[in-house]
Design an enzyme around this catalytic site. Sequence first.
Site, PDB file in Angstrom:
ATOM      1  N   SER A  51      35.583  40.540  33.899  1.00 49.28           N
ATOM      2  CA  SER A  51      36.626  40.551  34.926  1.00 49.28           C
ATOM      3  C   SER A  51      36.129  39.890  36.208  1.00 49.28           C
ATOM      4  CB  SER A  51      37.056  41.981  35.227  1.00 49.28           C
ATOM      5  OG  SER A  51      37.814  42.523  34.179  1.00 49.28           O
ATOM      6  N   ASP A  87      45.700  39.305  41.593  1.00 49.50           N
ATOM      7  CA  ASP A  87      44.461  40.032  41.322  1.00 49.50           C
ATOM      8  C   ASP A  87      43.212  39.294  41.819  1.00 49.50           C
ATOM      9  OD1 ASP A  87      43.224  42.388  40.148  1.00 49.50           O
ATOM     10  OD2 ASP A  87      42.404  41.047  38.629  1.00 49.50           O
ATOM     11  N   HIS A  92      40.936  44.077  41.010  1.00 50.33           N
ATOM     12  CA  HIS A  92      40.739  45.355  40.324  1.00 50.33           C
ATOM     13  C   HIS A  92      39.264  45.697  40.146  1.00 50.33           C
ATOM     14  CE1 HIS A  92      40.181  42.902  36.601  1.00 50.33           C
ATOM     15  NE2 HIS A  92      39.496  43.951  36.194  1.00 50.33           N
TER      16      HIS A  92
END
Length: 825
Positions: free
Chosen positions: A377, A294, A247
Amino acid sequence: MSGIRRVLPILLLCLPLFAQAIPFDPFSTEALPLDPATAGAMICPALDLDALALEDQLREEEGLAPRFAVAHPVTLSPGIQGDWENYGESHQVWRVRIYSPDALSLNFGFSRYNMVSDARMLIYSADGSEKIDYAFTEIDNDEHGELWTPVILSNDVVVEVTVPVKALDECNIELTSVNRGYRGFGELLGDRSGYCNNDVVCPEGDPWRDEIASVGVISTGGTLFCTGFMVNNTSEDQTPYFMTAKHCGISGGNASSLVVYWNFQSPSCGQQGGGSLNQWQSGSWYRAGYSTSDFTLVELDDAPNPDHEVSYSGWDNSTANPSSAVAIHHPSTDEKSISFEYDACTTTSYLSNSQPGDGSHIRVIDWDDGTTEPGSSGSPLYDQNHRVVGQLHGGYAACGNDTSDWYGRFSRSWTGGGSSSSRLSNWLDAAGTGQSSVNTLVPGASGMAVSPSDAFSSSGDSGGPFSPSSKTYTVTNQGESGFSFSVTHSAAWVSLSSSGSYLSPGNSANITVSINSSANSLPSGGYEDLVYFTNTSTHEGDTSRSVNLQVGVPSLVYDWDLNSNPGWSTTGDWAWGQPTGGGGQYGNADPTSGHTGSKVYGYNLSGDYGNNLPERHLTTGAIDCSNLSAVSVKFWRWLGVEQSSYDHAYLRVSTNGSSWTTVWENSAEVADSNWSQKEYDLSAIADGEATVFLRWTMGTTDGSWQYCGWNIDDVEIWGVGADDMTSSDDSAPARTALLANFPNPFNPRTEVPFELSESGYVRLSVFDITGRQLKVLESGLLPAGRHQASWDGRAEDGETCSAGVYFIRLETEQHSESRKITLVK
């Protein structure tokens, strides 16, 4: 947002040069003489910060990567706009000045970049105060034909291109994206990462130096930022594979725009700022990605510069859950931080607590030390063996809360979607070895390394057995020369399989640390020893490992289910009774019953707490912990409180009812929507104390938002009973023991109590984590009984010690014991 995307007419003015007499050096980073007063500029439209903030909020809600800049499309090329000016007889130079009002930084994307030999491009601020300290040359030509630059902290920037006259027609450069920074990413802004983050340069990071060096902060497309890390492969050939979260927005179409910044970290512990973005590299090739777990894997255009000392993280592709975990990341893409989870993780689906769910993620239930934030992230999650088991997908963790994070499982990414473009196995095990794990690779490493880095912790009932009974550490020679090493310790209840040996380059030796039969006669309580690993040849890599033994398993000692009123002291709107489910102007409303039964202690059982509230307290009666060690409190909580800049909630503890130590306070908004059990260690204050008071505090609050406040149920005190710890003669304790210092953590002074079962010679000393003695607090003959010494955080020479972990060691003729203490700043 059309105003942001609008391209204004371009004004290019060729800049006159002074007479040139200096030979041209294509590798120099010094700009040619420039008179800014004569420089025309391409002026970008003003930034609409309000609109950008709204867009960012929507992006966060959609789970997209955070953004620090917006792209402004342009078409700038030396072959189209402007004229060339002579630089001596052999070269010509072209410049363009780019100005963006309100921008905090600029970076540039060249969709075509083909530099010829003996040519260069420089980027610097118009006033000369800032520059990218690098000359872009033909070395930066890549097959994908693009170039994306690092940020420069200026809104008024000059791009300068110098080319040999004979090669003017061969130079092919086109600038197509001016990326204007409006927040974060190196700029010193007010919304910095949370206070609870741990700088990686702090002592807590010492056991993780190899892994810390593999993590970088990244930008993609000149606008998005995240965290990522270098990853090792089974051939250990230093192929520059780099992982992050899917992402974070890297794809086959934009992988060439990736810029990685290495070693962006605070220069000193606790600073949480001051890092440098000068170590960077640009460009990559997309290799694989998988949305279920992810992950994205790219291969960097070039291996990292050896001067940046970048490492390659090891990994484990098994399905085992880590027994503890560490995250190394860039919170809000600020300076690099490290976070610790001391409990086991679980396997779930994304954002789910149910086990194992679809098996795609690892859930960190709550961080015990540190946190993560947007910008973290893509950062790696390491297990207890220093191997990556996942990368951060998302979650709710923040300073001051106990909520969860979810990491895409490395094991799930290993098989991915079954093809080379959707799984890791084809790339990280190209040779097909079938290995399930590899260790971190440190190019050019030297000296001694000891793994794993975590302590050996064991526990059991009085008399034993104790589990686990042993732990094995591996000592490795990472260098090119042999060395001798020794392994030492002091406690009689610890045994070592070896006291050391000689290691040739590349060789390893295993040292097993065991709990021996002497532990069976230890009274109930907590014990600690230190095992020192010493490179006796060069001392490169000297380190230590703690051995923690808990004799007697903590059990429930006192409990209050609050179905009846214990009669605790209250002030303000604290009351015992049934909550009504009211309130919730912000956050969530009160519950309508307790965790068990209908009654609770709560602040305003009918709704929210008030505005402009002073501190209001719920205080227990005296709790007798005189016969207890390892004391902790457990209770069930339903709490709503605004962030700590405005409103406050506390849990405190006291041994006299007048001076209080804060055990917990909110550092961010808390908006509980269900009952959750909390546990806090009170041992440093409550162990062995005859009167212990607990206090929950509501307030102070400001004059605006209101939340539901505290609701407390099912309060419990846990500890290890120690009837045999003291004798009937109060002046002569039944055992010699080093007791918990208080306060801990401390600044600037801590008190260190200890007990002697008989008179004799005593030495009480302070050591750092490498085993170096810093100060002797007590040395000489002392009578039997309880004693106390103080440490003011200074070494023997009077120098103030830095923040970090230290050890207090008590030594007598028959006894040796150590405890870990923490100095904070």
